[in-house]
Design an enzyme around this catalytic site. Structure first.
Site, PDB file in Angstrom:
ATOM      1  N   HIS A  63       0.811  -1.210   0.000  1.00  0.00           N
ATOM      2  CA  HIS A  63       0.000   0.000   0.000  1.00  0.00           C
ATOM      3  C   HIS A  63       0.851   1.269   0.000  1.00  0.00           C
ATOM      4  CE1 HIS A  63      -3.772   1.857  -0.087  1.00  0.00           C
ATOM      5  NE2 HIS A  63      -4.393   1.210   0.878  1.00  0.00           N
TER       6      HIS A  63
ATOM      7  N   ASP B 152      -2.143   1.967  -4.886  1.00  0.00           N
ATOM      8  CA  ASP B 152      -3.414   2.438  -4.349  1.00  0.00           C
ATOM      9  C   ASP B 152      -4.455   1.333  -4.408  1.00  0.00           C
ATOM     10  OD1 ASP B 152      -2.348   4.963  -3.890  1.00  0.00           O
ATOM     11  OD2 ASP B 152      -2.935   5.697  -5.875  1.00  0.00           O
TER      12      ASP B 152
END
Length: 429
Positions: free
Chosen positions: A400, A404
């Site tokens: 992450h 995204d």
């Protein structure tokens, strides 16, 4: 695959001191993962003495001469520096009383692991010596002082489960201590004896490397997982047809993996950020044009990830053949260092044991891993009715820090569309 290294030793009269050789490629130390001999053994020249593991290879150290083992340079799990003494051999002649002491870095503490088949034989711990018997007869009260009763009550211990070691069966503080230390009663209702046996295993070799890398990956990567259900009914029909068409030929049988690999190649063209390595120390992302797919493979020694290089130029059958070849090499201990490194995205699958959902750990420094769960017939609502369909979940994880959530979901949705309409896999862009 164990390699044979030429030896390095010092000769002083009747004592031969075998040292850890310079294995090359900048290796400064190695882990001692196994002894082939013990003190007192008579060895012949070129007989394997020990195995050591570096980040690059497992190396077998042979004996330079015939002799008798008089000292070992460390326990399994110890780290040895290059040039450190590995073993001492007594040969004909006088002993060398001036030889320095063996120097190693101590092994890490013992830890329990879930795969004892890949580790040294267990060392059983001695059973507890306390006296504990079956539950007492209804209405019979255990004999104990008020202080012992209060302590047992505070600790949640039922004194009826203990047979005291004091006079006339009186329960003492020591009996409560032993009970709490062992974690519960030694017997259960009906006279069935609980198993209080404990085994210890030292985490060494490949298992230690896996543990270190998994811990490092989870510590440094901001994992998030995304799960999607995929209808593989059409793909399974196509796969069965293709396999039936090559029955008796030399081509390898197709599994789901080659189709998934081809789908990943197509999806990566639209989502190049998934086929990347993140150097978080330099804060640099390296996107690769070539799609080098790691295939997580369970072996007798632990989890390995052989790499199918340049999947973007391979067809379905070539991918299948390469997966089969690499898996066999890894399980047989024959995979080379080059075949076990260099992946840019990884597929992990537990096969028939895949379960419904998993949360795979990213193969650092990659940024994405695709997890395959169990394929099963499930009832699905289609066109106003419930029909049986071949369904499977994809459980995938992403870094992450650089991926995204929206992009990760869109990437998996594109793979889903390709697998559910497999003709699209073979269409040119």
């Amino acid at each position: 695959m164990a390699a044979r290294c030429r030896r390095c030793w010092r000769a002083d009269m009747g004592t031969r001191i075998v040292k850890l050789p310079d294995i090359g490629e900048g290796v400064a130390e190695a882990e001692l993962i196994g002894w082939h001999v013990k003190v007192g053994d008579i060895v012949r020249e070129d007989q394997p003495l020990a195995e050591v593991m570096t980040d690059k290879a497992t190396v077998e150290i042979p004996s330079p001469v015939a002799g008798t083992v008089i000292a070992l340079g460390g326990e399994v799990g110890s780290m040895l520096a290059v040039g450190a003494e590995l073993i001492r051999l007594d040969v004909q002649g006088e002993s060398d009383d001036t030889a320095p002491a063996l120097a190693t870095r101590p092994a890490p503490p013992l830890a329990a692991v879930a795969q004892p088949a890949t580790l040294p034989a267990p060392r059983p711990m001695a059973p507890a010596a306390r006296l504990v018997g079956p539950p007492r007869a209804p209405g019979e009260k255990p004999i104990a002082s008020p202080a012992v009763r209060k302590r047992a009550r505070d600790a949640g211990v039922d004194l009826r489960q203990l047979r005291g070691s004091g006079p006339a069966g009186r329960i003492l503080h020591e009996d409560v201590d032993d009970y709490l230390r062992d974690g519960g009663p030694a017997t259960a209702l009906g006279g069935r004896v609980a198993n209080t046996h404990v085994e210890e295993f030292r985490v060494v070799g490949l298992r230690r490397r896996i543990a270190e890398r998994m811990a490092e990956a989870t510590r440094r990567i901001a994992h998030f997982s995304y799960v999607e259900e995929v209808d593989l009914t059409a793909l399974e029909e196509l796969r069965s047809t293709l396999n039936a068409g090559v029955a008796g030929r030399s081509r390898v049988k197709l599994t789901l993996l080659p189709f998934l690999m081809q789908a990943i190649v197509k999806a990566v063209a639209d989502f190049p950020q998934m086929n990347a390595l993140y150097d978080d120390e330099a804060e640099v992302i390296r996107r690769h044009g070539g799609v080098h797919i790691g295939i997580a493979t369970q072996t007798p020694s632990g989890l390995m990830v052989p790499v199918v290089r340049h999947a973007e130029v391979r067809d379905l059958w070539d991918c299948a053949a390469e997966v089969k070849r690499l898996a066999e090499a890894a399980r047989g201990g024959l995979a080379t260092r080059e075949e076990l490194s260099g992946s840019t995205i990884t597929i992990t699958s537990l096969g028939a044991l895949g379960g419904i959902v998993s949360t795979p750990v990213i193969n650092r420094p990659e940024v994405a891993i695709i997890g395959v769960n169990k394929l099963a017939v499930r009832p699905v609502w289609r066109d106003g009715g419930v029909v049986p369909r071949m369904m499977m979940n994809l459980s995938s994880s992403f870094d992450h820090r650089v991926i995204d959530g929206y992009d990760a979901a869109a990437f998996i949705q594109q793979i889903k569309a390709l697998l559910e309409t497999p003709a699209m896999i073979f269409m040119e862009a």
